[in-house]
Each structure stands twice: as structure tokens, then as C-alpha cells.
Motif scaffolding. Structure first.
Motif, PDB file in Angstrom:
ATOM      1  N   HIS A  31       0.732  -1.224  -0.189  1.00 24.27           N
ATOM      2  CA  HIS A  31       0.085  -0.197  -0.130  1.00 24.27           C
ATOM      3  C   HIS A  31       0.646   1.252   0.183  1.00 24.27           C
ATOM      4  N   ILE A  32       1.995   0.988   0.780  1.00 23.48           N
ATOM      5  CA  ILE A  32       2.945   2.508   0.624  1.00 23.48           C
ATOM      6  C   ILE A  32       3.413   2.532  -0.846  1.00 23.48           C
ATOM      7  N   ILE A  65      -0.770  10.923   1.862  1.00 19.74           N
ATOM      8  CA  ILE A  65      -1.048  10.438   3.039  1.00 19.74           C
ATOM      9  C   ILE A  65      -1.912   8.922   2.608  1.00 19.74           C
ATOM     10  N   LEU A  66      -1.611   7.769   3.355  1.00 23.23           N
ATOM     11  CA  LEU A  66      -2.562   6.667   3.149  1.00 23.23           C
ATOM     12  C   LEU A  66      -3.404   6.592   4.192  1.00 23.23           C
ATOM     13  N   ALA A  67      -4.598   6.839   4.145  1.00 23.93           N
ATOM     14  CA  ALA A  67      -5.732   6.645   5.102  1.00 23.93           C
ATOM     15  C   ALA A  67      -6.228   5.408   5.145  1.00 23.93           C
ATOM     16  N   ARG A 116      11.545   4.190   4.450  1.00 26.85           N
ATOM     17  CA  ARG A 116      12.493   3.988   3.395  1.00 26.85           C
ATOM     18  C   ARG A 116      12.335   4.939   2.199  1.00 26.85           C
ATOM     19  N   SER A 117      10.848   5.309   1.999  1.00 28.61           N
ATOM     20  CA  SER A 117      10.583   6.124   0.707  1.00 28.61           C
ATOM     21  C   SER A 117      11.052   7.328   0.612  1.00 28.61           C
ATOM     22  N   SER A 118      11.579   7.755  -0.326  1.00 24.10           N
ATOM     23  CA  SER A 118      12.286   8.949  -1.008  1.00 24.10           C
ATOM     24  C   SER A 118      10.978  10.113  -0.758  1.00 24.10           C
TER      25      SER A 118
END
Length: 174
Positions: free
Chosen positions: A95-96, A118-120, A135-137
Motif C-alpha cells: 500500500h505504501i 497520505i495513506l488513510a 525507506r521512501s524518498s
């Protein structure tokens, strides 16, 4: 943006009733949750609009957030993907990756350095999701928002801090 028939949770529920939209349909469940998320985040100073389209590149809400630690004339641009995860499932690192991909389909004004996605979801974050988030840039955040509109978790990565959330903390309120 949105639908010509509704623009709030209340007006959506009225429209769904008038058109006999099944409350178990994915359209009803997804749209209802999008409005719940919008109203919950608006209580924190967000100003969001539901996109209301299929093929929306994973972006359900767009808008801005006037963060108290930034000058009022510099709001953060916000993209929100709403995922009402059922009780039997958990949110996953996949999902990320989906929310990272939302940047590619973002409207032109929501692609700059001051944009946070934003992931809700209705499920709490997991260790794997927190690690994928860090980890995400891309500047990303995760929000657990219940079906009744209660925000249970709000976390963001280091990149979101440098995009405008540095110095802002989330605390517990009873």
C-alpha cells in the motif's frame, strides 16, 4: 472534483438512499470512507476535496494543510488515498508503494516539494508499513481513521518532516 450529486458525507448518504445504492457495494463503502477521512482530517486544519473519479491514479482527496509551524501563505499540498481495509486484512508495504505511485498521477499543482501523500486506512500500521514509509524518498504519511471518523494514528516519514512537518508532533488526547 467530486460528484455533481453530493459533496459531503451527509449529502452522499442522502443521494445513496434516494438512488437505492447498496450499502455493501464497493462504491458506497469507498465513497463513504472518503468523506469520513475528509471530515476527520479537516478537523486538523486540512482543506480537502474528494476527487470522485474512477481511474483517479490512487488519489481520492486533494487539498492543502496550513501547518502551524509554517507561514500561513505556504500551505502544504496534500494527496490522500483512502483504503477502508476489512477486519480480516491489514495494510501492507504494498500500500505504501501504491501511494508513492500516486505522485505520478497527481494534478500539476500537487507535484512539488511541498506535497505530502497520505495513506488513510481503517487498520493500524504494521512494522513493515512503518519501515516502508521510512525507506521512501517521497514525503509520505499514514493515518488510521476509523469508520466513525476517529483518527487513531498519524505518522510520517523523515522526508515529510523536511517538506514542512519538522517540529510538529502528534500527541495522545483522551
Amino acid at each position: 472534483p467530486g460528484s455533481q450529486h453530493h459533496d459531503t458525507l451527509e449529502s452522499f448518504l442522502t443521494h445513496a438512499s434516494q438512488t437505492n445504492l447498496s450499502q455493501t457495494s464497493s462504491t458506497f463503502v469507498g465513497t463513504r470512507y472518503e468523506y469520513i477521512c475528509s471530515e476527520a482530517l479537516n478537523r486538523l486544519g486540512f482543506h480537502l476535496t474528494r476527487t470522485g473519479r474512477s481511474n483517479d491514479a490512487g488519489i481520492d482527496l486533494v487539498g492543502d494543510w496550513r501547518v502551524p509551524t509554517l507561514p500561513p501563505e505556504i500551505p502544504l499540498k496534500i494527496l490522500v488515498q483512502c483504503k477502508p481495509i476489512g477486519r480480516a486484512r491489514w495494510v501492507s508495504p504494498e500500500h505504501i508503494r501504491e501511494i508513492e505511485g500516486a505522485f505520478a498521477g497527481a494534478p500539476a499543482g500537487w507535484r512539488g516539494d511541498n506535497t505530502i501523500a497520505i495513506l488513510a486506512t481503517t487498520s493500524p500500521t504494521t512494522k513493515g508499513v512503518r519501515e516502508a514509509l521510512q525507506r521512501s524518498s517521497r514525503p509520505l504519511a499514514f493515518a488510521m481513521i476509523t469508520e466513525d471518523g476517529s483518527i487513531q494514528q498519524l505518522v510520517w516519514n523523515a522526508r515529510a518532516s523536511t517538506a514542512g512537518l519538522e517540529g510538529l508532533d502528534v500527541g495522545m488526547r483522551y
